[in-house]
Scaffold this active site. Structure first.
Site, PDB file in Angstrom:
ATOM      1  N   SER A   1       3.880   1.675  -1.308  1.00 29.80           N
ATOM      2  CA  SER A   1       4.452   1.856  -2.647  1.00 29.80           C
ATOM      3  C   SER A   1       3.418   2.446  -3.604  1.00 29.80           C
ATOM      4  CB  SER A   1       4.952   0.512  -3.189  1.00 29.80           C
ATOM      5  OG  SER A   1       6.027   0.039  -2.415  1.00 29.80           O
TER       6      SER A   1
ATOM      7  N   SER B   1       0.812  -1.221   0.000  1.00 26.51           N
ATOM      8  CA  SER B   1       0.000   0.000   0.000  1.00 26.51           C
ATOM      9  C   SER B   1       0.845   1.271   0.000  1.00 26.51           C
ATOM     10  CB  SER B   1      -0.943   0.004   1.204  1.00 26.51           C
ATOM     11  OG  SER B   1      -0.224   0.025   2.423  1.00 26.51           O
TER      12      SER B   1
ATOM     13  N   HIS C   1      -5.525   3.530   6.586  1.00 28.53           N
ATOM     14  CA  HIS C   1      -5.906   2.200   7.060  1.00 28.53           C
ATOM     15  C   HIS C   1      -7.242   2.308   7.795  1.00 28.53           C
ATOM     16  CE1 HIS C   1      -2.074   0.729   5.805  1.00 28.53           C
ATOM     17  NE2 HIS C   1      -1.388   1.396   6.720  1.00 28.53           N
TER      18      HIS C   1
ATOM     19  N   TYR D   1       5.696   3.093 -12.618  1.00 30.14           N
ATOM     20  CA  TYR D   1       5.905   1.833 -11.897  1.00 30.14           C
ATOM     21  C   TYR D   1       6.954   0.963 -12.597  1.00 30.14           C
ATOM     22  CZ  TYR D   1       4.984  -2.747  -9.877  1.00 30.14           C
ATOM     23  OH  TYR D   1       5.128  -3.974  -9.272  1.00 30.14           O
TER      24      TYR D   1
ATOM     25  N   HIS E   1      -6.324   8.363   1.366  1.00 29.33           N
ATOM     26  CA  HIS E   1      -5.780   7.044   1.682  1.00 29.33           C
ATOM     27  C   HIS E   1      -5.564   6.906   3.179  1.00 29.33           C
ATOM     28  CE1 HIS E   1      -1.544   8.191   2.632  1.00 29.33           C
ATOM     29  NE2 HIS E   1      -1.826   9.228   1.864  1.00 29.33           N
TER      30      HIS E   1
END
Length: 297
Positions: free
Chosen positions: A96, A94, A150, A287, A148
């Site tokens: 990255s 997550s 958790h 990426y 973003h």
């Protein structure tokens, strides 16, 4: 059928059972091959879509520079109001992926915001849920926005919101995720190397933890990914709850635009770029070249 089985000699009965078993194995093998072919087709289509997006963006960029210098043409209002929520599951790459969003936000002109919760609790109180929904939907200066953190899935429609945010996420093989988290608690990562971790100094390996029945490697820990999709209901956090699993599956299918797999992260990024170029234009190349922010998880 029962009469036929009685009349058949034992030898033929055994042969019939074996033939049935072979037939079932053959059918299962064919189904697996079809699933693999479907997955390959989806990845091929995603790559094709990304190439089309890149070509179209290059062509449009040349036209814009010809027409009015370096100014970009205005985006549609609904695109400018778009909100993406990445309620990231811990230790699924997550960080990255989020770093790619941070690297793209300046060029693609969107905002990246971190969701901080009290004591890093993935479940918010009802009051905090209401405040979060109100802030996210009314903070026009931060649109388009990529949030973003958790935090467990939150249904915005329960609070009377008409325009729901776009949810995305990443999942990982449960055992691989647990092993990664186990060592993260002991050795940390390159992102904040100076931070003292909760289990720092504990040299016990994951296998030794399993052998001794330690709490950090308990089978219950494999459940962690389910509640992030299930939501804020207390039942979501009851390990082994059938209701929680079904609710998580329902939300994943019906409320998420896209859910990737850590082991196939590039495919996830490619599909996001094809589906949401306003945010992820250039993500695939970033990426592939490995030129995003220095921390790689």
């Amino acid at each position: 059928m029962g009469l036929l089985r009685i009349m058949m000699p034992p030898k033929f009965q055994l042969l019939a059972v074996m033939a049935f078993g072979v037939a079932m194995l053959f059918i299962e093998n064919q189904i697996q091959k079809l699933e693999e072919s479907r997955a390959k087709l989806e990845r091929t289509m995603a790559r094709h879509e990304v190439r089309e997006v890149e070509q179209r963006q290059t062509r449009d960029g040349l036209q814009r520079r010809t027409r009015d210098g370096l100014r970009d043409s205005p985006a549609l209002p609904e695109i400018e109001d778009l909100i993406i929520i990445y309620n990231r599951v811990p230790k699924t790459a997550s960080t990255s992926f989020t770093n790619i969003a941070y690297d793209l936000c300046g060029k693609n002109r969107f905002h990246v915001l971190h969701i901080n919760t009290t004591k890093n609790n993935p479940v918010m109180s009802l009051q905090d849920q209401m405040r979060f929904v109100r802030n996210v939907t009314s903070w026009r200066e931060m649109k388009p926005g990529f949030y973003h953190g958790h935090v467990a899935y939150l249904d915005f429609t329960k609070f009377g919101v008409k325009g729901k945010p776009v949810y995305i996420n990443i999942v990982r093989d449960p055992i691989e995720r647990l092993v990664s988290y186990y060592y993260f608690l002991r050795f940390g990562d390159d992102y904040r190397p100076g931070l003292r971790r909760r289990k720092q100094g504990d040299k016990k390996t994951f296998d030794e933890c399993v052998s001794s029945g330690g709490s950090d490697c308990a089978p219950e820990k494999l459940w962690l990914q389910i509640p992030f999709f299930c939501g804020h209901y207390s039942e979501c956090w009851n390990v082994g709850s059938r209701w929680a699993l079904e609710q998580a599956k329902y939300n994943l299918v019906n409320e998420y635009l896209l859910v990737g797999v850590t082991e196939e992260l590039e495919d996830f990024i490619m599909m996001l770029e094809a589906a949401l170029p306003r945010f992820f234009r250039g993500a695939t190349e970033l990426y592939r070249t490995g030129t995003w922010s220095s921390f790689k998880n």
